[in-house]
Design a protein around this motif. Structure first.
Motif: not given
Length: 255
Positions: A238, A202, A206, A226
């Motif tokens: 996220l 994640m 992002e 995001p």
């Protein structure tokens, strides 16, 4: 005159009501999204959510049960060659033949794609992905990071308008993964194409993606930036949002 099946492309990729069913199991159910020019879109979700099935339908490897896929305006069902000649793909689970050298792999795939002025294009990619020193090295003996760079060089051979990256930095060390992200962001920003990117990292998502789609049980539950999407749903980041989507999809109104 342009046929009805080949419409002017508002997006690099346009997926509409895409479905894939195996017997009584719906692997992908009514998925719709676009990827615009110079846009990197993250396709996220837990294992089994339908990400790779969706990518394989876009690549023409799987036949959709229903729905449509257009690449640069060309419907993949009716204009398969035209659509796919503008597409390429890389994934860590799809390594290039290990008994061939880096240069041999790029030459063979370049011939398959019909790349013009292929020797010059290979030299350009060897430099761009820091592979010049490995041109005569067999791919099977390269490190995972080096193999990833070769796969990405292969994926860029035909200067695709649509680049599909399925877990492109999985198993790479943080420094190598960062370098790969920088290269892809730069190539996308300078070009006219778009990227569909899947990842379980994640932080990476992002950093690299302009927009994300959260998939669960074959359906898109969430879509957005995001950097702002987690706060919109009361989550700190996220990763926390990803975990909630994976464990509690009903929280987002699935069903």
């Amino acid at each position: 005159m342009r046929s009805a099946e080949v419409s002017p492309a508002a997006s690099v990729l346009s997926v509409t009501e895409l479905c894939k069913q195996y017997g009584g199991t719906k692997a992908v159910e009514g998925v719709s999204f676009d990827v615009g020019a110079r846009e990197i879109v993250g396709l996220l979700g837990p294992n089994g959510a339908g990400k790779t099935t969706t990518i394989n339908m876009i690549l023409g490897v799987l036949e959709p049960t229903s729905g449509s896929i257009r690449i640069e305006g060309a419907d993949i069902r009716k204009h398969r060659s035209r659509a796919l000649e503008q597409t390429n793909f890389a994934a860590v689970y799809a390594p290039l033949p290990g008994n061939l050298t880096v240069q041999q792999n790029l030459r063979i795939f370049g011939l398959i794609y019909g790349v013009p002025d292929l020797p010059a294009r290979i030299e350009e990619l060897l430099m761009q992905f820091d592979l010049s020193a490995f041109r005569n090295t067999k791919c099977g003996v390269l490190s995972s990071g080096e193999q990833t760079r070769v796969s990405l060089a292969k994926a860029m051979l035909n200067k695709p308008n649509l680049l599909l990256l399925d877990e492109p930095t999985a198993s790479l060390d943080p420094a190598t993964a960062r370098d790969i992200r920088v290269k892809i962001r730069g190539i996308t920003a300078r070009g006219t194409g778009g990227v569909l990117w899947t990842s379980h990292n994640m932080y990476e998502v992002e950093e690299v993606c302009h927009r994300v789609l959260f998939l669960s049980h074959g359906k898109i539950l969430l879509e957005g930036d995001p950097k702002t999407l987690p706060a919109e749903h009361g989550k700190k980041n996220l990763e926390e949002l990803f975990i909630t989507v994976a464990r509690e999809p009903l929280t987002f109104g699935e069903g």
